[in-house]
Design a protein around this motif. Sequence first.
Motif, PDB file in Angstrom:
ATOM      1  N   ASP A  77      29.427  33.392  43.960  1.00  0.00           N
ATOM      2  CA  ASP A  77      29.780  34.014  42.862  1.00  0.00           C
ATOM      3  C   ASP A  77      31.008  33.596  42.988  1.00  0.00           C
ATOM      4  O   ASP A  77      31.481  33.437  43.650  1.00  0.00           O
ATOM      5  N   VAL A  78      31.654  33.208  41.847  1.00  0.00           N
ATOM      6  CA  VAL A  78      32.860  33.385  40.996  1.00  0.00           C
ATOM      7  C   VAL A  78      34.113  33.679  40.596  1.00  0.00           C
ATOM      8  O   VAL A  78      33.624  34.601  39.816  1.00  0.00           O
ATOM      9  N   LEU A  79      34.676  34.711  41.526  1.00  0.00           N
ATOM     10  CA  LEU A  79      35.354  35.441  41.268  1.00  0.00           C
ATOM     11  C   LEU A  79      36.950  35.458  40.887  1.00  0.00           C
ATOM     12  O   LEU A  79      37.096  34.452  40.826  1.00  0.00           O
ATOM     13  N   SER A  80      37.805  36.532  40.490  1.00  0.00           N
ATOM     14  CA  SER A  80      39.008  35.990  39.517  1.00  0.00           C
ATOM     15  C   SER A  80      39.871  35.475  40.993  1.00  0.00           C
ATOM     16  O   SER A  80      40.699  34.863  40.802  1.00  0.00           O
ATOM     17  N   ASP A  81      39.872  35.848  42.246  1.00  0.00           N
ATOM     18  CA  ASP A  81      40.411  35.834  43.156  1.00  0.00           C
ATOM     19  C   ASP A  81      40.495  34.669  44.256  1.00  0.00           C
ATOM     20  O   ASP A  81      40.609  34.931  45.782  1.00  0.00           O
ATOM     21  N   GLY A  82      38.745  34.120  44.395  1.00  0.00           N
ATOM     22  CA  GLY A  82      38.620  34.049  45.247  1.00  0.00           C
ATOM     23  C   GLY A  82      36.878  33.138  45.376  1.00  0.00           C
ATOM     24  O   GLY A  82      36.275  34.204  43.587  1.00  0.00           O
ATOM     25  N   LEU A  83      35.926  32.752  45.953  1.00  0.00           N
ATOM     26  CA  LEU A  83      34.630  32.216  46.341  1.00  0.00           C
ATOM     27  C   LEU A  83      34.325  33.277  46.398  1.00  0.00           C
ATOM     28  O   LEU A  83      34.311  33.698  48.371  1.00  0.00           O
ATOM     29  N   SER A  84      33.007  33.787  46.491  1.00  0.00           N
ATOM     30  CA  SER A  84      31.584  34.915  47.628  1.00  0.00           C
ATOM     31  C   SER A  84      30.935  34.374  47.493  1.00  0.00           C
ATOM     32  O   SER A  84      29.824  33.732  46.982  1.00  0.00           O
ATOM     33  N   MET A  85      30.447  33.964  48.906  1.00  0.00           N
ATOM     34  CA  MET A  85      29.153  33.088  49.217  1.00  0.00           C
ATOM     35  C   MET A  85      28.180  34.439  49.230  1.00  0.00           C
ATOM     36  O   MET A  85      27.889  35.182  50.484  1.00  0.00           O
TER      37      MET A  85
END
Length: 272
Positions: A164-172
């Motif tokens: 996932d592409v979050l506003s503050d990073g990447l979530s695996m």
Amino acid sequence: MRHTLPLAPQFYVTAPQPCPYLDGRMERKLFTALQGDNADKLNDSLSQQGFRRSQNVLYRPSCAECSACLSARIDVAAFTASKSQKRTNKRNSDLARRATSPWATEEQYDLFRTYLDSRHADGGMADMDVFEFAAMIEETPIRSRVIEYTSKDSGDLIGVSLTDVLSDGLSMVYSFYKPDQAQRSLGTYMILDHVEIAREANLPYVYLGYWVQGSQKMGYKSNFAGLEVYLGGSWQKMKDPKNFQPNMHPLSTDPIAEQVANISLPDTRPTR
């Protein structure tokens, strides 16, 4: 009669069930549906508060007598690769990375099944068929990508991460790879590569899921420099994991109503 989604997320708790990480423990989760026009904002906000996504659900541990599962992320600016991790990068220099929209393929599913049968044959996903796999990959109301790692020579699919592409990073969200290539340390390599992707995109964090002290499956995350864990309502730098002692007192977990009351929800009012 017209039916509409509730204005605020509704939170629920699962029934206790055996913990998949620590023998003799029982787990339960606090969860809410991820839906509606503001799904991205909700996912961003709750991810920053220790929640994880599974398809259209956001959840975090809410165990009555254990606090061993802590949401973990890497502070990209504070990360430096160890000598061992540098060797891992070098061993995988023959792999190519490709980011695609979240669409499932038969090749991905074949690799997924091989990975599960080798590593997690008794896990909760062990019976997942191709249709359920496709749902896991494709049923996402937010900005997600499938990161594929293939051999530059043969074109074979070696590893996959749903990210996932979050506003503050990447979530695996979930990763799997060829289990017969242990010398590559593919799980570690894909995390290292996500740190690089985040750095290139000027995103400050890579969210890794849960770090579980005492769990061989989840404890490896403490090997990454710049690791932070969500503890006591805030992100804290991981110190020596050997000295970490989770609070096991039966009164250490707040009642569900207090947990929900302390969750910060995003402002979803329309802007003018």
